[in-house]
Design a protein around this motif. Sequence first.
Motif, PDB file in Angstrom:
ATOM      1  N   THR A   7       0.884  -1.168   0.000  1.00 37.96           N
ATOM      2  CA  THR A   7       0.000   0.000   0.000  1.00 37.96           C
ATOM      3  C   THR A   7       0.918   1.213   0.000  1.00 37.96           C
ATOM      4  N   VAL A   8       0.776   2.041  -1.043  1.00 38.76           N
ATOM      5  CA  VAL A   8       1.656   3.214  -1.172  1.00 38.76           C
ATOM      6  C   VAL A   8       0.884   4.413  -0.633  1.00 38.76           C
ATOM      7  N   PHE A   9       1.273   4.865   0.549  1.00 33.94           N
ATOM      8  CA  PHE A   9       0.462   5.887   1.226  1.00 33.94           C
ATOM      9  C   PHE A   9       0.915   7.305   0.853  1.00 33.94           C
ATOM     10  N   ALA A  10       2.145   7.662   1.187  1.00 28.33           N
ATOM     11  CA  ALA A  10       2.598   9.047   0.965  1.00 28.33           C
ATOM     12  C   ALA A  10       4.085   9.126   1.236  1.00 28.33           C
ATOM     13  N   ASP A  11       4.662  10.260   0.874  1.00 27.79           N
ATOM     14  CA  ASP A  11       6.055  10.536   1.232  1.00 27.79           C
ATOM     15  C   ASP A  11       6.163  12.044   1.469  1.00 27.79           C
ATOM     16  N   GLY A  12       7.175  12.432   2.209  1.00 29.14           N
ATOM     17  CA  GLY A  12       7.404  13.857   2.424  1.00 29.14           C
ATOM     18  C   GLY A  12       6.918  14.318   3.778  1.00 29.14           C
ATOM     19  N   ASN A  13       6.758  15.614   3.881  1.00 31.93           N
ATOM     20  CA  ASN A  13       6.449  16.240   5.163  1.00 31.93           C
ATOM     21  C   ASN A  13       5.032  16.823   5.161  1.00 31.93           C
ATOM     22  N   PRO A  14       4.103  16.176   5.866  1.00 34.57           N
ATOM     23  CA  PRO A  14       2.720  16.687   5.844  1.00 34.57           C
ATOM     24  C   PRO A  14       2.606  18.070   6.472  1.00 34.57           C
ATOM     25  N   GLN A  15       3.545  18.400   7.362  1.00 27.33           N
ATOM     26  CA  GLN A  15       3.469  19.723   8.004  1.00 27.33           C
ATOM     27  C   GLN A  15       3.806  20.859   7.046  1.00 27.33           C
ATOM     28  N   SER A  16       4.401  20.509   5.896  1.00 26.51           N
ATOM     29  CA  SER A  16       4.685  21.559   4.907  1.00 26.51           C
ATOM     30  C   SER A  16       3.382  22.147   4.361  1.00 26.51           C
ATOM     31  N   ARG A  17       2.327  21.331   4.351  1.00 27.77           N
ATOM     32  CA  ARG A  17       1.013  21.735   3.826  1.00 27.77           C
ATOM     33  C   ARG A  17       1.088  22.138   2.342  1.00 27.77           C
ATOM     34  N   GLY A  45       9.431   9.921 -10.758  1.00 29.17           N
ATOM     35  CA  GLY A  45       9.709  10.493  -9.440  1.00 29.17           C
ATOM     36  C   GLY A  45      11.003  11.304  -9.426  1.00 29.17           C
ATOM     37  N   LYS A  46      11.998  10.817 -10.171  1.00 28.83           N
ATOM     38  CA  LYS A  46      13.274  11.564 -10.237  1.00 28.83           C
ATOM     39  C   LYS A  46      13.028  12.919 -10.899  1.00 28.83           C
ATOM     40  N   LEU A  47      12.185  12.903 -11.943  1.00 26.74           N
ATOM     41  CA  LEU A  47      11.875  14.185 -12.588  1.00 26.74           C
ATOM     42  C   LEU A  47      11.061  15.065 -11.632  1.00 26.74           C
ATOM     43  N   LEU A  48      10.125  14.462 -10.898  1.00 23.99           N
ATOM     44  CA  LEU A  48       9.355  15.259  -9.934  1.00 23.99           C
ATOM     45  C   LEU A  48      10.299  15.910  -8.919  1.00 23.99           C
ATOM     46  N   ASP A  49      11.305  15.173  -8.465  1.00 22.22           N
ATOM     47  CA  ASP A  49      12.259  15.758  -7.511  1.00 22.22           C
ATOM     48  C   ASP A  49      12.953  16.985  -8.115  1.00 22.22           C
ATOM     49  N   LYS A  50      13.274  16.912  -9.421  1.00 19.51           N
ATOM     50  CA  LYS A  50      13.912  18.075 -10.064  1.00 19.51           C
ATOM     51  C   LYS A  50      12.924  19.242 -10.154  1.00 19.51           C
ATOM     52  N   MET A  51      11.656  18.903 -10.443  1.00 20.49           N
ATOM     53  CA  MET A  51      10.640  19.963 -10.526  1.00 20.49           C
ATOM     54  C   MET A  51      10.490  20.648  -9.164  1.00 20.49           C
ATOM     55  N   LEU A  52      10.495  19.836  -8.106  1.00 18.12           N
ATOM     56  CA  LEU A  52      10.392  20.403  -6.754  1.00 18.12           C
ATOM     57  C   LEU A  52      11.600  21.310  -6.490  1.00 18.12           C
ATOM     58  N   ALA A  53      12.801  20.777  -6.813  1.00 21.01           N
ATOM     59  CA  ALA A  53      14.028  21.544  -6.529  1.00 21.01           C
ATOM     60  C   ALA A  53      14.020  22.878  -7.269  1.00 21.01           C
ATOM     61  N   ALA A  54      13.415  22.886  -8.459  1.00 21.23           N
ATOM     62  CA  ALA A  54      13.392  24.126  -9.250  1.00 21.23           C
ATOM     63  C   ALA A  54      12.617  25.236  -8.554  1.00 21.23           C
ATOM     64  N   ILE A  55      11.703  24.875  -7.635  1.00 14.81           N
ATOM     65  CA  ILE A  55      10.987  25.936  -6.895  1.00 14.81           C
ATOM     66  C   ILE A  55      11.323  25.867  -5.398  1.00 14.81           C
ATOM     67  N   GLY A  56      12.504  25.352  -5.120  1.00 12.51           N
ATOM     68  CA  GLY A  56      12.994  25.404  -3.740  1.00 12.51           C
ATOM     69  C   GLY A  56      12.371  24.395  -2.804  1.00 12.51           C
ATOM     70  N   LEU A  57      11.773  23.328  -3.354  1.00 10.40           N
ATOM     71  CA  LEU A  57      11.130  22.320  -2.503  1.00 10.40           C
ATOM     72  C   LEU A  57      11.868  20.990  -2.593  1.00 10.40           C
ATOM     73  N   ASP A  58      11.661  20.176  -1.607  1.00  7.03           N
ATOM     74  CA  ASP A  58      12.080  18.774  -1.681  1.00  7.03           C
ATOM     75  C   ASP A  58      11.142  17.974  -0.776  1.00  7.03           C
ATOM     76  N   ARG A  59      11.496  16.742  -0.496  1.00  3.12           N
ATOM     77  CA  ARG A  59      10.549  15.906   0.267  1.00  3.12           C
ATOM     78  C   ARG A  59      10.540  16.230   1.769  1.00  3.12           C
ATOM     79  N   THR A  60      11.340  17.213   2.190  1.00  5.22           N
ATOM     80  CA  THR A  60      11.168  17.681   3.569  1.00  5.22           C
ATOM     81  C   THR A  60      10.265  18.911   3.618  1.00  5.22           C
ATOM     82  N   SER A  61       9.998  19.495   2.439  1.00  3.44           N
ATOM     83  CA  SER A  61       9.204  20.731   2.435  1.00  3.44           C
ATOM     84  C   SER A  61       7.998  20.608   1.503  1.00  3.44           C
ATOM     85  N   ALA A  62       7.665  19.383   1.136  1.00  5.83           N
ATOM     86  CA  ALA A  62       6.450  19.113   0.355  1.00  5.83           C
ATOM     87  C   ALA A  62       5.968  17.722   0.751  1.00  5.83           C
ATOM     88  N   TYR A  63       4.719  17.423   0.419  1.00  2.00           N
ATOM     89  CA  TYR A  63       4.118  16.139   0.782  1.00  2.00           C
ATOM     90  C   TYR A  63       3.476  15.563  -0.480  1.00  2.00           C
TER      91      TYR A  63
END
Length: 269
Positions: free
Chosen positions: A103-113, A137-155
């Motif tokens: 069961t694939v639930f989620a990743d990242g930081n829910p407190q980032s909102r 997912g690797k491309l999504l990580d690059k997309m996040l990084a492009a706007i200053g996000l990663d899996r500690t600051s997005a959910y």
Amino acid sequence: MQDSLSALAWLVEAGADEAIGEVAVDRFAAKANPPLEGGSKSAQQISGRGPAPRPIPTLPQGEGGDPIGDALALARAATNLAELKAALERFDGCALKKSATNTVFADGNPQSRVLFIGEAPGRDEDRQGLPFVGRAGKLLDKMLAAIGLDRTSAYITNVLNWRPPDNREPSPEEAAMALPFLRRHIELVDPLVMILLGGTSVRHVMGRSDGIMKTRGRWQDYNVGGRMVPVMPTLHPAYLLRQPAHKKLAWRDLQAVEQKIAAARAGKP
Ligand code: URA
């Protein structure tokens, strides 16, 4: 260093190849910012390191009864993300679960909102039990990084928590069983900004069947407990791997998302 090179490569590929501001923005300093204010959920609550979830109410399942009713009751009873994850893990009303490894639930930081919602786990996600860990997912990580996000600051989560065989589109019945859990997931995260990745996500979350090329780039609203949450539909990273020329469209959408997050942090509508 590798992160900043990947983010730069993504920006150049997306057509962002000229400086706009006088002063460079230090994205890595921005990462050190505390999570957005107001969230009450802890990453521990979903990782299983926090307090043990309350026992989930027992419901008769698998008797050809009312799996959608069961999904609704189980989802509604979950008062935090750990309970919702436990409820999904014991829900047997969706046939997809039988062929899935995890069961694939989620990743990242829910407190980032800052909530990203994709479609469904693929092979890599099914194996690892985490969303967006394969090529898309690797491309999504690059997309996040492009706007200053990663899996500690997005959910990050998906409409479906189980891999459909051969990555086919979920049937309407499968989606109907997943939706009570997804809606509760959104309520519990209580996002400030939501990003929908791809047409399937827009269709199931917003109930809109017009294509992603029509909906992308335009803010919509999603009602969470009477509060309107801004929602940005954008192109799915798997699509962008096939159509790299469209990365510039996704880049535009992401810039709007970056501004919206900054406004939310500053307490502006
Ligand atoms: N595509 C998705 O929509 N979600 C994943 O988790 C992986 C690929």
